[in-house]
Design a protein around this motif. Structure first.
Motif, PDB file in Angstrom:
ATOM      1  N   MET B   1       0.844  -1.205   0.000  1.00  0.00           N
ATOM      2  CA  MET B   1       0.000   0.000   0.000  1.00  0.00           C
ATOM      3  C   MET B   1       0.883   1.261   0.000  1.00  0.00           C
ATOM      4  N   LYS B   2       0.553   2.152  -0.881  1.00  0.00           N
ATOM      5  CA  LYS B   2       1.297   3.413  -0.991  1.00  0.00           C
ATOM      6  C   LYS B   2       1.001   4.294   0.229  1.00  0.00           C
ATOM      7  N   MET B   3       2.033   4.927   0.738  1.00  0.00           N
ATOM      8  CA  MET B   3       1.852   5.886   1.836  1.00  0.00           C
ATOM      9  C   MET B   3       1.080   7.112   1.333  1.00  0.00           C
ATOM     10  N   LEU B   4       0.005   7.477   2.034  1.00  0.00           N
ATOM     11  CA  LEU B   4      -0.763   8.667   1.638  1.00  0.00           C
ATOM     12  C   LEU B   4      -0.082   9.927   2.181  1.00  0.00           C
ATOM     13  N   SER B   5       0.182  10.879   1.281  1.00  0.00           N
ATOM     14  CA  SER B   5       0.759  12.143   1.744  1.00  0.00           C
ATOM     15  C   SER B   5      -0.368  13.143   1.986  1.00  0.00           C
ATOM     16  N   ILE B   6      -0.246  13.838   3.116  1.00  0.00           N
ATOM     17  CA  ILE B   6      -1.344  14.728   3.529  1.00  0.00           C
ATOM     18  C   ILE B   6      -0.821  16.117   3.870  1.00  0.00           C
ATOM     19  N   VAL B   7      -1.542  17.144   3.352  1.00  0.00           N
ATOM     20  CA  VAL B   7      -1.298  18.510   3.824  1.00  0.00           C
ATOM     21  C   VAL B   7      -2.501  18.916   4.670  1.00  0.00           C
ATOM     22  N   LEU B   8      -2.194  19.390   5.875  1.00  0.00           N
ATOM     23  CA  LEU B   8      -3.242  19.798   6.799  1.00  0.00           C
ATOM     24  C   LEU B   8      -3.334  21.321   6.762  1.00  0.00           C
ATOM     25  N   LEU B   9      -4.539  21.844   6.576  1.00  0.00           N
ATOM     26  CA  LEU B   9      -4.719  23.299   6.547  1.00  0.00           C
ATOM     27  C   LEU B   9      -5.550  23.712   7.755  1.00  0.00           C
ATOM     28  N   GLY B  10      -4.908  24.414   8.674  1.00  0.00           N
ATOM     29  CA  GLY B  10      -5.558  24.785   9.929  1.00  0.00           C
ATOM     30  C   GLY B  10      -4.633  24.460  11.080  1.00  0.00           C
ATOM     31  N   SER B  11      -4.785  25.177  12.195  1.00  0.00           N
ATOM     32  CA  SER B  11      -3.869  24.959  13.312  1.00  0.00           C
ATOM     33  C   SER B  11      -4.603  24.927  14.651  1.00  0.00           C
ATOM     34  N   GLY B  12      -5.905  24.730  14.601  1.00  0.00           N
ATOM     35  CA  GLY B  12      -6.704  24.723  15.840  1.00  0.00           C
ATOM     36  C   GLY B  12      -6.796  23.335  16.449  1.00  0.00           C
ATOM     37  N   ASN B  13      -7.818  23.204  17.291  1.00  0.00           N
ATOM     38  CA  ASN B  13      -8.103  21.965  17.989  1.00  0.00           C
ATOM     39  C   ASN B  13      -8.232  20.736  17.105  1.00  0.00           C
ATOM     40  N   VAL B  14      -9.129  20.840  16.121  1.00  0.00           N
ATOM     41  CA  VAL B  14      -9.419  19.698  15.259  1.00  0.00           C
ATOM     42  C   VAL B  14      -8.163  19.331  14.477  1.00  0.00           C
ATOM     43  N   ALA B  15      -7.479  20.341  13.907  1.00  0.00           N
ATOM     44  CA  ALA B  15      -6.244  20.095  13.170  1.00  0.00           C
ATOM     45  C   ALA B  15      -5.237  19.372  14.063  1.00  0.00           C
ATOM     46  N   GLY B  16      -5.089  19.835  15.280  1.00  0.00           N
ATOM     47  CA  GLY B  16      -4.137  19.233  16.209  1.00  0.00           C
ATOM     48  C   GLY B  16      -4.447  17.764  16.490  1.00  0.00           C
ATOM     49  N   HIS B  17      -5.708  17.470  16.711  1.00  0.00           N
ATOM     50  CA  HIS B  17      -6.088  16.086  17.017  1.00  0.00           C
ATOM     51  C   HIS B  17      -5.927  15.179  15.795  1.00  0.00           C
ATOM     52  N   ILE B  18      -6.287  15.695  14.618  1.00  0.00           N
ATOM     53  CA  ILE B  18      -6.117  14.890  13.399  1.00  0.00           C
ATOM     54  C   ILE B  18      -4.625  14.639  13.148  1.00  0.00           C
ATOM     55  N   GLY B  27       0.306   4.171   7.362  1.00  0.00           N
ATOM     56  CA  GLY B  27      -0.011   4.331   5.942  1.00  0.00           C
ATOM     57  C   GLY B  27      -0.245   5.769   5.503  1.00  0.00           C
ATOM     58  N   ALA B  28      -0.067   6.732   6.417  1.00  0.00           N
ATOM     59  CA  ALA B  28      -0.293   8.120   6.034  1.00  0.00           C
ATOM     60  C   ALA B  28       0.677   9.025   6.782  1.00  0.00           C
ATOM     61  N   LYS B  29       0.965  10.170   6.174  1.00  0.00           N
ATOM     62  CA  LYS B  29       1.930  11.075   6.790  1.00  0.00           C
ATOM     63  C   LYS B  29       1.541  12.517   6.466  1.00  0.00           C
ATOM     64  N   VAL B  30       1.532  13.368   7.471  1.00  0.00           N
ATOM     65  CA  VAL B  30       1.299  14.791   7.223  1.00  0.00           C
ATOM     66  C   VAL B  30       2.630  15.403   6.795  1.00  0.00           C
ATOM     67  N   ILE B  31       2.698  15.818   5.516  1.00  0.00           N
ATOM     68  CA  ILE B  31       3.972  16.339   5.014  1.00  0.00           C
ATOM     69  C   ILE B  31       4.093  17.847   5.209  1.00  0.00           C
ATOM     70  N   GLN B  32       2.970  18.494   5.562  1.00  0.00           N
ATOM     71  CA  GLN B  32       3.007  19.947   5.750  1.00  0.00           C
ATOM     72  C   GLN B  32       1.745  20.403   6.499  1.00  0.00           C
ATOM     73  N   VAL B  33       1.925  21.446   7.325  1.00  0.00           N
ATOM     74  CA  VAL B  33       0.758  22.094   7.921  1.00  0.00           C
ATOM     75  C   VAL B  33       0.759  23.555   7.509  1.00  0.00           C
ATOM     76  N   TYR B  34      -0.364  23.991   6.951  1.00  0.00           N
ATOM     77  CA  TYR B  34      -0.506  25.391   6.572  1.00  0.00           C
ATOM     78  C   TYR B  34      -1.376  26.115   7.590  1.00  0.00           C
ATOM     79  N   GLY B  35      -0.963  27.325   7.963  1.00  0.00           N
ATOM     80  CA  GLY B  35      -1.793  28.143   8.851  1.00  0.00           C
ATOM     81  C   GLY B  35      -1.439  29.602   8.642  1.00  0.00           C
ATOM     82  N   ARG B  36      -2.340  30.482   9.065  1.00  0.00           N
ATOM     83  CA  ARG B  36      -2.044  31.905   8.858  1.00  0.00           C
ATOM     84  C   ARG B  36      -1.105  32.446   9.918  1.00  0.00           C
ATOM     85  N   ASP B  37      -1.169  31.826  11.088  1.00  0.00           N
ATOM     86  CA  ASP B  37      -0.526  32.398  12.258  1.00  0.00           C
ATOM     87  C   ASP B  37       0.672  31.535  12.692  1.00  0.00           C
ATOM     88  N   THR B  38       1.885  32.053  12.525  1.00  0.00           N
ATOM     89  CA  THR B  38       3.089  31.279  12.852  1.00  0.00           C
ATOM     90  C   THR B  38       3.077  30.753  14.284  1.00  0.00           C
TER      91      THR B  38
END
Lengths: 255, 255
Positions: B1-18, B27-38
């Motif tokens: 099975m191919k590893m799923l690459s994931i970009v997460l957009l958001g930096s709040g509660n739900v983003a953190g838990h996911i 089988g999955a990896k978050v390769i980047q997190v995008y957010g407005r606030d450093t």
């Protein structure tokens, strides 16, 4: 320590649960159960003496009246000539509805269900009486049944009972409405169970004020409007409005 | 099975838990997190690439948008030229707010709290997409995170979200009111905890309709009247009335 002899008056849910709990103790014994209806006394009959005749009620250290509020006074009148301590088990009735000489309250703060075993040790028992000697007797009994025994006067007890209506009766009704909403759309309420569990789990480490989330909390007017449109039942709409309004008011200073 | 690459957009509660849940899968990896606030991206920075520049968003198999409803559309517009599957995590937003070519919904039906670890395996994940291929990709991801994966369309999801407001947000507010009632009378809300637990425990073996108890259920007018007199807060009174009325109506045919 002398074994406390107990006569239980009532044959419903609360009486049944108290009976079972006392049966497990070493320092107290239910010597008789009184009830109006023989058929309801059958469950007790194998374990103790039963009677439907109030003239046949035995002498005992404690009389526990576990009947509905409206009947407490009448039942206590049967015990007018008894020397034992008479207590009721109600959250909202005053100690003064008891017409005996020695009186008290023995209120287990729990919602009992027939045929469901419950760990009595964790149930808060709220005690009240008119003198220290009787209070000590009640405490002796209560501490054998539960690890959570509290001295609570009639005013405090009424307050607790009122708060209990909010956390138990009203909460359960909200579950019922959610169940209805799911059913109407052919969805299974079960899918919401983990959320229900977490709602409660949060109360272990957050105050309800801190734990609040949702559209009303963040004043998300658009979502609330859509929810109100989706709710077909007028009563559900009204409940949604009143509760959302209350949440909004609670938090609006913080937004 | 191919590893799923994931970009997460958001930096709040739900983003953190996911993010945390995906980190635990193979089988999955978050390769980047995008957010407005450093500052809000700092928690993610030790574990993956972060960016505040939407022009720098990487190519990925799945883009998970975990931002508040009102911002979903705008964030999805940043992804207009991406080939990956774009999903949001909202209970009430339609799939159509997404402005990407391939779209879907990945809705974890749970109330997340910051800094509180939660067992993701038990959280129902509601999936939706516009074609079978994308649905299969979402399912592959979801099944690694949770044992409770459901195919739920936008209408059903909105219904669940509405029901969730009743079981979670409104229930919690009732706890808040009970807490207030206790505080005003210098009583500790903690004494009600076993009752709260039992309210939930009952839902495991009784339907909410069967589990209902209390003065409104048995149409005990006297107790309800006394409760209304004891409630000093007008909003609490109104909530008491509306909910009691609704309970009465639900059961009056049975009395």
């Amino acid at each position: 320590m002398k074994m406390l002899s107990i006569v239980l008056l009532g044959s419903g849910n609360v009486a049944g649960h108290i009976f079972k709990a006392i049966s497990k103790t070493k320092g107290a014994k239910v010597i008789q159960v009184y009830g109006r209806d023989t058929s309801k006394l059958r469950d007790f009959e194998e374990h103790t003496q039963i009677t439907t005749d109030y003239n046949a009620i035995l002498e005992a250290d404690i009389y526990i009246i576990a009947v509905k509020d409206a009947a407490i006074q009448k039942v206590s009148e049967y015990l007018g000539d008894k020397k034992g301590l008479v207590v009721h088990t109600s959250g909202s009735a005053s100690i003064d509805v008891l017409k005996s000489e020695r009186k008290g309250v023995f209120y287990p703060l729990q919602s009992f269900t027939k045929d469901r075993d419950i760990n009595f040790k964790t149930i808060p028992i709220c005690l009240e009486s008119e003198n220290l000697k009787d209070l000590e007797i009640l405490e002796t009994l209560a501490k054998q049944l539960s690890d959570s025994v509290h001295l609570i006067d009639s005013e405090e007890r009424k307050t607790l009972h009122l708060a209990a209506v909010f956390v138990n009766n009203f909460t359960n009704h909200l579950f019922y409405i959610a169940d209805e909403i799911c059913n109407q759309n052919e969805l299974d309420f079960k899918i919401l169970k983990p959320l229900v569990e977490e709602t409660i789990n949060k109360t272990r480490f957050l105050s309800p004020k801190e734990a609040q989330t949702g559209p009303a909390r963040r004043n998300d007017i658009e979502t609330m409007q859509r929810h109100l449109e989706d709710l077909k039942n007028t009563t559900h709409k009204k409940i949604y409005q009143v509760l959302s309004e209350s949440i909004k008011t609670t938090y609006e200073k913080e937004l």
